[in-house]
Design a protein around this motif. Structure first.
Motif, PDB file in Angstrom:
ATOM      1  N   VAL A 407      35.840  57.473  47.542  1.00  0.00           N
ATOM      2  CA  VAL A 407      36.482  56.935  48.745  1.00  0.00           C
ATOM      3  C   VAL A 407      35.432  56.407  49.720  1.00  0.00           C
ATOM      4  CG1 VAL A 407      37.818  57.574  50.797  1.00  0.00           C
ATOM      5  CG2 VAL A 407      38.540  58.360  48.533  1.00  0.00           C
ATOM      6  N   TRP A 410      34.128  53.200  48.425  1.00  0.00           N
ATOM      7  CA  TRP A 410      35.163  52.158  48.521  1.00  0.00           C
ATOM      8  C   TRP A 410      35.228  51.602  49.948  1.00  0.00           C
ATOM      9  CZ3 TRP A 410      39.523  50.427  50.843  1.00  0.00           C
ATOM     10  CH2 TRP A 410      40.359  49.556  50.126  1.00  0.00           C
ATOM     11  N   ASN A 414      34.720  47.827  50.959  1.00  0.00           N
ATOM     12  CA  ASN A 414      35.958  47.083  51.201  1.00  0.00           C
ATOM     13  C   ASN A 414      36.523  47.218  52.605  1.00  0.00           C
ATOM     14  OD1 ASN A 414      36.534  46.197  48.299  1.00  0.00           O
ATOM     15  ND2 ASN A 414      36.356  48.414  48.050  1.00  0.00           N
ATOM     16  N   ILE A 417      40.699  52.054  54.453  1.00  0.00           N
ATOM     17  CA  ILE A 417      41.460  52.449  53.270  1.00  0.00           C
ATOM     18  C   ILE A 417      42.874  52.848  53.676  1.00  0.00           C
ATOM     19  CG2 ILE A 417      40.755  54.891  53.357  1.00  0.00           C
ATOM     20  CD1 ILE A 417      40.579  54.785  50.277  1.00  0.00           C
ATOM     21  N   ASP A 421      45.695  52.721  48.534  1.00  0.00           N
ATOM     22  CA  ASP A 421      44.356  52.615  47.931  1.00  0.00           C
ATOM     23  C   ASP A 421      43.903  53.963  47.392  1.00  0.00           C
ATOM     24  OD1 ASP A 421      44.119  49.874  48.726  1.00  0.00           O
ATOM     25  OD2 ASP A 421      43.575  50.553  50.742  1.00  0.00           O
ATOM     26  N   ARG A 424      45.536  54.899  44.128  1.00  0.00           N
ATOM     27  CA  ARG A 424      44.959  54.238  42.960  1.00  0.00           C
ATOM     28  C   ARG A 424      43.592  54.820  42.602  1.00  0.00           C
ATOM     29  NH1 ARG A 424      47.383  49.934  45.646  1.00  0.00           N
ATOM     30  NH2 ARG A 424      45.455  49.401  46.744  1.00  0.00           N
ATOM     31  N   ILE A 425      42.770  55.110  43.622  1.00  0.00           N
ATOM     32  CA  ILE A 425      41.424  55.614  43.372  1.00  0.00           C
ATOM     33  C   ILE A 425      41.467  56.998  42.734  1.00  0.00           C
ATOM     34  CG2 ILE A 425      39.294  56.415  44.490  1.00  0.00           C
ATOM     35  CD1 ILE A 425      39.773  54.218  46.595  1.00  0.00           C
ATOM     36  N   VAL A 458      45.848  52.524  58.249  1.00  0.00           N
ATOM     37  CA  VAL A 458      44.602  52.473  57.480  1.00  0.00           C
ATOM     38  C   VAL A 458      43.584  53.361  58.177  1.00  0.00           C
ATOM     39  CG1 VAL A 458      45.019  50.170  56.539  1.00  0.00           C
ATOM     40  CG2 VAL A 458      43.794  50.411  58.712  1.00  0.00           C
TER      41      VAL A 458
END
Length: 475
Positions: A407, A410, A414, A417, A421, A424-425, A458
């Motif tokens: 995480v 990520w 990106n 999160i 997300d 999926r991770i 987020v």
């Protein structure tokens, strides 16, 4: 850009002969604040809208050339890292032309313009700084340090066992202390008389905090040990015992504080709710490095003590002052060394078994050892809204779940999160992902976006710092 307004990090200008001076003020102001973009060839948003603002730099290319030349001759010191981009575009009359965009980074210095003062950035304009504001910025950025200021303390109060230990460490014979401190840069002449620097008092006096208190500064450490995971706002504090105040020359203060904190942690804690005992698992070197950094790198002009707060699930070390230079909470683990107090840092290394042997590698070591212990990495934050600004580092006494590394990486790649997300991770269902995100928020590892609703929330790292990165203006 065309639909927005000028801001603390964006200014636009049509090019003219008069533009050069104002543009230099903007570059200076950006460097002295949080950095930003200056875009040339664009009309003020109050005078035109949309594509009608695009006049291009072809109006006065000579003025643009003059500005670029003066960036290197009229800004004192020059602003390192300024980038210049030429951007082709269609102008307001349909012809092809170009804009020039200057990206100015936030600087680790204080900049002025030759014969035109020192400037700072407001919400959408520039303002010349006062002498007191320039001094304050110099301290905050580490350009000036309180350690190098002379103080009215008698030299005889510095002839201590610590001073003699220091002399032995350097292989020096004890002669007159005033002259010796002067020769090693720890005293200076004021009105023809020698005065010790604040660094000398901090290094050698038996009770530096008491000696410096008359000047409105502090130098002690306070240790608070709380029941539970929070500070209770109640009539009776939730302290396990009265706070401990530690004082002394910095070499001994670091070792005393380290020993006291380890004693507090040694027996573990009985959790009232369950009756079970929890063992603090922080690596000893990590604790010592956090305490050493707080003592060596704090801002000694501030009238605030270092605070160590021990909770059931974490340790917090609060050090007065903000990060110097270009270091931020997001970059501290890879930024290398920047000593706010180089006299203190250098002279501590002259003692036997100096506490700061890791010269520039200590914070990286903290991250590495916490990771090796399967613990969360140290969390750094700047407390800017308090009466006395401070840095706080938090060490969590909790095993890091394997998914956290994924995480964290990520988010670094990106950005913020979302629940989906994380699903999926980590291959989690929505409910478990939501609980995990809330848990990370409670731990201070993530912060929720205050501008988002609950359904499309987020999360990002609190150490994320967009102000020093280059905004995506030209995409």
């Amino acid at each position: 850009m065309l639909s927005g307004h000028e801001s603390i990090r964006l200014e636009t200008k049509r090019v003219s002969g008069k533009m050069v001076g104002k543009a230099l003020e903007t570059v200076c102001a950006f460097a002295n604040t949080t950095g930003g973009w200056l875009v040339l060839g664009v009309e003020d948003p109050s005078k035109a809208r949309g594509p009608q603002r695009l006049y291009g730099v072809e109006e006065n290319q000579e003025a643009v050339d003059e500005l670029i030349r003066k960036l290197g001759t009229h800004l004192l010191p020059a602003v390192d890292g300024t980038q210049i981009f030429r951007v082709p575009c269609t102008l307001r009359d349909g012809s092809q032309g170009s804009l020039v965009a200057l990206h100015v980074p936030a600087s680790d210095k204080v900049h002025s313009i030759l014969d035109d003062g020192t400037w700072t950035r407001g919400q959408a304009s520039n303002r010349e700084m006062s002498a007191s504001e320039i001094t304050e910025l110099s301290y905050r950025r580490g350009v000036r340090s309180a350690e190098s200021e002379p103080v009215d303390v008698d030299f005889d109060l510095l002839v201590t066992d610590t001073w003699r230990l220091y002399l032995r460490g350097r292989g020096l014979a004890p002669t007159g202390i005033a002259d010796q401190l002067y020769r090693i840069g720890l005293a200076k002449k004021v009105g023809g008389e020698l005065r010790p620097l604040r660094a000398a008092v901090l290094l050698f006096a038996d009770h530096p905090g008491a000696l410096l208190a008359a000047g409105g500064t502090r130098a002690d450490v306070r240790v608070f040990h709380y029941r539970g995971n929070m500070i209770a706002n109640e009539e009776v504090p939730n302290l396990r015992k009265p706070p401990k105040t530690l004082s002394g020359p910095l070499y001994h203060l670091i070792s005393q504080t380290h020993a006291h904190v380890l004693d507090e942690l040694a027996g573990g804690l009985t959790l009232a709710a369950s009756g079970f005992r929890t063992i603090h698992r922080y690596p000893e070197r990590v604790i010592k490095e956090a305490l050493t950094n707080a003592v060596i790198h704090r801002d000694y002009r501030l009238n605030r003590e270092i605070e160590v707060r021990i909770f059931d699930n974490r340790i917090e070390v609060l050090s007065p002052g903000l990060f110097p230079g270009r270091i931020t909470p997001a970059t501290v683990h890879r930024a290398g060394s920047f000593a706010r107090n180089p006299l203190i840092a250098t002279n501590l290394r002259e003692f036997p078994e100096p506490p700061n042997v890791d010269a520039g590698e200590g914070v990286r070591m903290m991250f590495s050892l916490m990771r090796a212990g399967n613990l969360y990495p140290p969390q750094y934050r700047e407390l800017r809204e308090q009466a006395q600004e401070a840095i706080i580092v938090t060490l969590l006494n909790e095993e890091r779940p394997p998914v956290w590394e994924q995480v964290s990486d990520w988010i670094d790649r990106n950005g913020p999160i979302a629940n989906g997300d994380l699903c999926r991770i980590a291959n989690l269902d929505t409910l478990k992902a939501s609980k995990q995100l809330r848990r990370w928020v409670e731990q201070g590892l993530l912060v929720a976006d205050p501008n988002r609703g609950k359904r499309n929330m987020v999360y990002s790292k609190p150490t994320g710092d967009a102000t020093n990165g280059r905004p995506d203006l030209l995409s």
